[in-house]
Structure formats: C-alpha cells, structure tokens
Write an enzyme that holds these catalytic residues in place. Sequence first.
Site, PDB file in Angstrom:
ATOM      1  N   ASP A 105       4.049 -18.505   1.296  1.00 14.76           N
ATOM      2  CA  ASP A 105       3.349 -18.231   0.037  1.00 14.76           C
ATOM      3  C   ASP A 105       4.289 -18.430  -1.150  1.00 14.76           C
ATOM      4  O   ASP A 105       5.473 -18.069  -1.097  1.00 14.76           O
ATOM      5  CB  ASP A 105       2.801 -16.804   0.027  1.00 14.76           C
ATOM      6  CG  ASP A 105       1.517 -16.698   0.843  1.00 14.76           C
ATOM      7  OD1 ASP A 105       1.106 -17.719   1.437  1.00 14.76           O
ATOM      8  OD2 ASP A 105       0.948 -15.601   0.901  1.00 14.76           O
ATOM      9  N   TYR A 327      -4.074 -19.066  -6.313  1.00 15.02           N
ATOM     10  CA  TYR A 327      -3.144 -18.091  -5.737  1.00 15.02           C
ATOM     11  C   TYR A 327      -3.265 -16.738  -6.447  1.00 15.02           C
ATOM     12  O   TYR A 327      -3.133 -16.646  -7.667  1.00 15.02           O
ATOM     13  CB  TYR A 327      -1.716 -18.622  -5.880  1.00 15.02           C
ATOM     14  CG  TYR A 327      -0.676 -17.780  -5.197  1.00 15.02           C
ATOM     15  CD1 TYR A 327      -0.552 -17.767  -3.814  1.00 15.02           C
ATOM     16  CD2 TYR A 327       0.206 -16.995  -5.941  1.00 15.02           C
ATOM     17  CE1 TYR A 327       0.422 -16.989  -3.191  1.00 15.02           C
ATOM     18  CE2 TYR A 327       1.181 -16.230  -5.327  1.00 15.02           C
ATOM     19  CZ  TYR A 327       1.277 -16.227  -3.950  1.00 15.02           C
ATOM     20  OH  TYR A 327       2.231 -15.456  -3.341  1.00 15.02           O
TER      21      TYR A 327
END
Length: 906
Positions: A105, A327
């Site tokens: 991530d 995101y």
Amino acid sequence: MTKTLIIAEKPSVAADIAKAIGGFTKHDEYFESDDYVLSSAVGHLVEIAVPEEYDVKRGKWSFAHLPMIPPHFDLNPIAKTESRLKVLNRLIKRKDVDMLINACDAGREGELIFRLIAQYAKAKQPIKRLWLQSMTQGAIREAFKQLRGDEEMMPLADAARCRSEADWLIGINGTRAMTAFNSKEGGFYLTTVGRVQTPTLSIVVEREEKIKQFVSRDYWEVRAEFVCAAGIYEGRWQDPQFKRDETDPEKRAERLWSRAAAESIVAACRSKTGSVTEESKPTTSAAPALFDLTSLQREANARFGFSAKNTLGLAQALYERHKVLTYPRTDSRHLPEDYLGSVKETLAVLSENNNYQPFSSQILNKNWVKPNKRIFDNSKISDHFAIIPTTQAPKNLSEPEQKLYDMVTRRFMAIFFPPAEYQVTTRMTEVSGHRFKTEGKVMTNAGWTAVYGREALSTNEEGQTSGMLVPVAAGEKVRTEDVNANGLVTKPPPRYTEATLLSAMEGAGKLIDDEDLRDAMAGKGLGTPATRAATIEGLLSEKYLLREGRELMPTAKAFQLMTLLRGLGVSELTAPELTGEWEYKLAQMERGRISRDEFMREIAQMTQIIVKRAKEYNNDTIPGDYATLVTPCPNCGSVVKENYRRFACTKCEFSIGKTPGSRQFEVAEVEELLSNRTIGPLQGFRSKMGKPFAAILRIARDEDLNNFKLEFDFGQNNGDSEDGEPVDFTGQTVLGPCPKCGSGVYELGLAYVCERSVLRPKGCDFRSGRIILQQEILPEQMVKLLNEGKTDLMPGFVSQRTRRPFKAFLVRGKDGKVSFEFEERKVKPGGAAKAAAKAGKAGADDEADADAAAPARKASAAKTAAKKPAAKKAAAKKTAAKKTTASKTAAGKTAAPRKAVAKKAA
C-alpha cells in the site's frame, strides 16, 4: 534470464496486478511470467523482538532490565503468517531475481511491511516502488510506467521505521514500568501505555473530569410572540450591553441569571406594543472540502454510527476489491493540479448512473471543472490526494458500502457546484426598552446543496417557506401577544463520540471545526488518518474506554492510569500537544527535513524519563487530590483517608478499594457508605464481561478477620429465603396498592415489592425493579404507576441489544405485570405507513431488549409450538418459561448469590 520480484501487501492486490499486466501463470503462492515473479504479504509478517537478555521467561516484570533501549532492533516472524514469510524469503533468494518492486500500500505502513521483509531476508537487490492511488487496471498499468527510485523513498522508509521503533520503545518500556509499579504490593496488574494511545486517552479522561466536576446553574430566557398585520413571529430577549466573558463561557446575551430579572422583563413587556427594525443581507455557503480519511470517518460516524474502524474497512474494500474509490488512507483533501481530465472522465462515468446523472451532467455541461486552488493544489498533497470515486462503476455493493460510496460521490460532485445562497434577516423588536431578536434564513439558490436533495425556498408541512419571516410594514407597531420566562439549566460539555474524538486527535486535543485552523494544525495531530481508528479500538480492547451508544466513556482503569502518570510527572504520555509534535516530526522526516537519528535520540530520552520517574518513585501513594473523610472508620472510629488505591483507616486495618466492580467511588458516596453501612442502588458497575449492572453496597463484619468487608447486595432474594429474617415494613410509606392482590407495595432493596410477597408462605409474587435497563425508577414514579397505571415518559432506558438510549412509559397491565409503552411518533402526511413500520421496528427492538413485549411473543410462540412435535413444544414451553417481563428483568433475577465479597482493586 533475470526477473523482477513484485511484492504486494495482500493476495487480492497481487491478483489485480497480475490481471492488469497480463502474461502470468498461477502457482500455489505466487504468479510468474517471462519478466516478473509476483507474490504478496498478508499484512505485517515480522515484528520487533524483545532482546534475549531483557525477556522475562518466568515471574513478573520488574525494573531490573529497564529501560530497554537496544543498539539495534532484531526481527521475529509473526507466528500465524510465518509460512507466507518463508515463501517470500525463498523468492527473494532465487538466483534469477535481480530486482525487487515494493507494491505494498502506498503509505507509511506499506513501506514498513516491505522494508522489514527485505531486512529479514537480507535482500541485496536494488528496489523500485510501485505507487498506486487507484486499483483500476488502467491506473495499475500507468503506475508501472512511473516506478519510483529507492533513494526517493528513503525518507518515507525512515519515518516508517522510526514510528515502529518509537512505538515499541515507549510501549514496551512504559507498559513494563507502570505494570511493575502497580504490582509492587503483589499480584500482576497489567497497565498498558502507548505513545499515541495514552495521550488520546487523556483527552477523553479530561473531558469526563469536566463533566463530573460540572455544576449546573439555573438561568432564564425570555421569549415573546409578536402580532403584526401579516401574522405572528417569535423573538428572544437579548442584552444589548453584553460582552463575551472569557472567564465565564456560559454567559450569553440571551441568558438571565435570576428569576426575578426574567419576571420583571415579562411584566414590563406583557401586552405592550413594540417598534421593529431589521437588516437583511445576502450570504453564501461553499461546499465542504473533499474527504480525507479522518473527515470521512467523522462524517460516517455522525451520519450512520459507523465506527472509525468499520469506515476504514469499508473504504479499503471500495478501493481494493470494488476499485470504485481512490486510496483511502490519505490526509489530503485536495487533488493534483493536472487532474482536471481525470475528474471529467469520472464525472462522465457517474452520468451513466441515474442517481448521479442530473448533477454530473450539469457540472460537465456548464464547464464547472476549472483550475481552483480549493480543489486542485499540489502544495496540499504529500503522497496521496483526496478520496474520490474512480472511473469504475460500482456493482454488487453491500448496504454499508453503498452508503459510504454515495457519501464520497456526492461530496465529490458538490464541490464543483457554485455556493448555496441565502438571504439572512435579523429583526430587532423593542418593547418597553427591552430588545428581542428574531432571525430568518431563506435559501435563494440551492447551489451545491441540490446534490443532497435540497431546493431553494423549500416549504414545510404547512406550505410556508422554511425560515421566512412574516413581513412587518415600515413604521408598523407590533403587539406583544405572549411573553414567558423559561427556566433552563446549563449543561456540561458532551462526551466524546468517535467523530469528535477523531477531530480532537487531528488537532492534538483541540476540537477543530474551522477548516483553515485545521489546515494549520495538519501534521501535528495524534497518529495519522490511517492509525487513529486502530488507536481507538486499542483503547476499547484494553478496557480503558467503553462504547455507550455513540458515546465513548473512560473506565475506572483509565482514571487510575491518568492519576498514576500525572503523579509521576510523566507529561510525555499525558500531553496530547507534545505527542502531536512527535507526529509532526515524523511527517517532516517523510519530506526529508529531519534525520532519523535526531528523532530516535529524542524518543530514547523520552523512554529514559518515563522509566526513571516510575523506578525512583518511593512514596507510599501517588500524589493526587485526595480526600480526608468526615465519617470515621466503622471498625475503630479513627480517620479514614483516600490514597492512590484505597480508602483506608489511619489506625486499623480497615480499607475498601476505590473501584469495586470497575466503578470508581465518589468521595460523597464513600461518606454515605461508611455512615449508613449501605448505599444504593448504584449504577455503573461492570461485570467481567463488561456488562453494566446495578447493586447495593454494604459494609458487613467479617467475624473470621474481626474486621469489616465490602459486599455487593443484588437484592434479588430479599424476603425469598425460608430461613431469612422476616421483613418489617413498619415506619415505611406505602407507595400504592399491589396491582395483583391490592395489598401495599413498599421499597425493599433493589425492588418494589408487595408486602404479601415476603410472608411465609408467600402470598403474592409482585416485584418491580428500582433499576430497569439503567433507568432508576424513583419512588414518585412507582406511586404514579401503582395509582394511575402509568409513569411519566422517562428518557434514560438503555437498550441491552444496541446500547442506545430510548424513551418509554412504564405501564401496569391487567395481569399486574409491568411493561413498556412507547410515545406516539409524529408522522408527516403521506408517510404514515412508512413511519409506522419504522416506529414499529424501533419499538420492537427496544421491547426485545426489555422483554416488554413478552405477552405478545408468548402468544406467537404458542401458535408456532402448536404446529410442532410434542418434544419441540415442551422445549419451547421451557424456553418461554424463562422469559420475564420488564419488572422481573429489572428486579435482578439472576442465578448469582445474594451477596458477593467485592474483590480488591489494583
């Protein structure tokens, strides 16, 4: 032929990358193509290890090996994911792998997960970074064209390591030091602390202390109705000489602090005429900024009651699995300046959705997507931009996912709309030298609020324009039709919800609603948007906080920890602003402005201070604002004083713990307990499972120890025991006739009972609890119930199922049983069926908690049971026999013995 190993954070992301790039063959735990090997972690795979020389194999923690500040940090595999670590270790060591790509991530934690895996495997290959803002296949392919170099990522990697190591140092040393301190007198009293967790807790504790210390003050407001030719309007008295008093924030221009002053205004204005002046001016309201994670969590908690943890999980699923949001773990509320084209593409996709088509098409058709620093600003973006929808159309979303997606999408569209416009009118009516203020706000252009279904000049149920004031002609005199002094009381500050606590964490303890001020505090909050939810959940799991509906309440354990830390002078763990500065420095490190060594030196100093103050503290008690009781010791008559852990006699061995049943004693309660040998019923006790309960507390003599001990009395067996002493109601006031037999009902322990229920043999079984679902039933309400059949509407019941408060009447049934009745809900014309269904569901939920609907359910159960075999019918009958009405539930009918000795608190 050499290959590049790509490591994603989760298997699902690895699968998305494989699909986007193409050409992969699936193996058991990895993908492989001509150019790439692709696998993933499953979150964190390794953790910092306690050095062997500091690890306590047997026995309790002590100060012997503190502080623990190792010269380097070793890593251990996390047991439950060790098999996955072995896979990655094997792939990293493949001879044909000559480069690594970090595809975890795009943030601090993703960077840490990859770096620790590479460190554990002793990887020597060069590293590139895949930075994904969106999980659509197009975005993944585009990100592969713009891989970041390792040198560029080193500041983020340093910040990630520092955060992890700082939390380990403070957590391990602080927790072991405080646990060792609290365990000095024996036992093992685990006392956890954390670099972000504990300052966050101090915010909640300080608010609760203000609530407890708050003393309500009576005040009055004078309101009047004025009649003019066009109709009636209301005004509220204002003091024209009022000036804000910083020393007394409860003072307001409309508040009067004596009844006499309020009544004199009423007398002066009654039936008098008044003159009117008014000012009207236009005002605008811009759409709120785009969401970052913290504002998304706040909004979702306020609107839907979602916890911060749940909101993060939903947003992550919408990003990762459904690929419909960008995101989510971001602290930015802006978009890149070159993102106008992408925004238009997203709006074009939204135009295919009937829910959003009118608004997205309007934005595109009117060319409202233009350069605008409030939306597009590179200086307000570090690594991630605001949360917005992607060009992927949503499919198969769950209801909570759909709610969150809709919230983000409407916020995204609204920001491109023009401001909402209002006409604000302020009217002053002067009567007999007194001024009354009236305000009206009328929307003249819905602007961005149209996205949320609001229309300009919206009308209410009576067809009148919302907020519109009836006009008063120039020079017209109005008549004071009705004027009253309304008695009110000041209220303490509200408890924190997750929404307001997230705001306080963002501003390092200061609730910040102002957008500009919030921007100024950016980076100086407690934790990051990605970690704040986990911090709150950690406090809940450690039993420092409890959820009551949407409110967060500190436990006695929390108060005791704050007393300890304040007494030791460990401000490093109690001052949110100070820890906010640490977080700010981590953010600066991410930008390459502070060195890793400089930050870790400061953390090491902080660790030394925490341990030193706990280790060298030798006094018998922790400094605090402790009380000397007026009531003497029940054992020897000497003085009783409060200390850190107990209320103890200064001469003999008598003492009682400060937190029986996880409920902290107030000094006044201890005075009453010592004076009367009993107190209660008291609420707020907690079982080991965290369930609330009420009880009477008694001080009883322990003949074996020749001393007194503290006991819980749940009151359920009063008068029931065959060998118990007969109950004498002489001198007590009868509250009313028993609804079952007509005899007198009296107060007894935790219940109201029929006088014949304590006879031998028992002549009646009527009993109703003094506490029902955390609502105390006062004697005057029981008098109403017995004599009139119904109490007043009481607002303090708390559902056992949802933990939410609700209002209800207690009513007396024809069979003598006590049950609930819910107030009628006002229904808009045309919406009766829908509202009735909704009210019925809500009522059923509440009744299910309190067993108020027992007769209805039993009737239904009987019909069902009649259709089933005899064995099932018997089982159903046995189950139904266990159900009780509200009266029995409240009376505390449990299998617990009548009395239990209260355990000593730590």
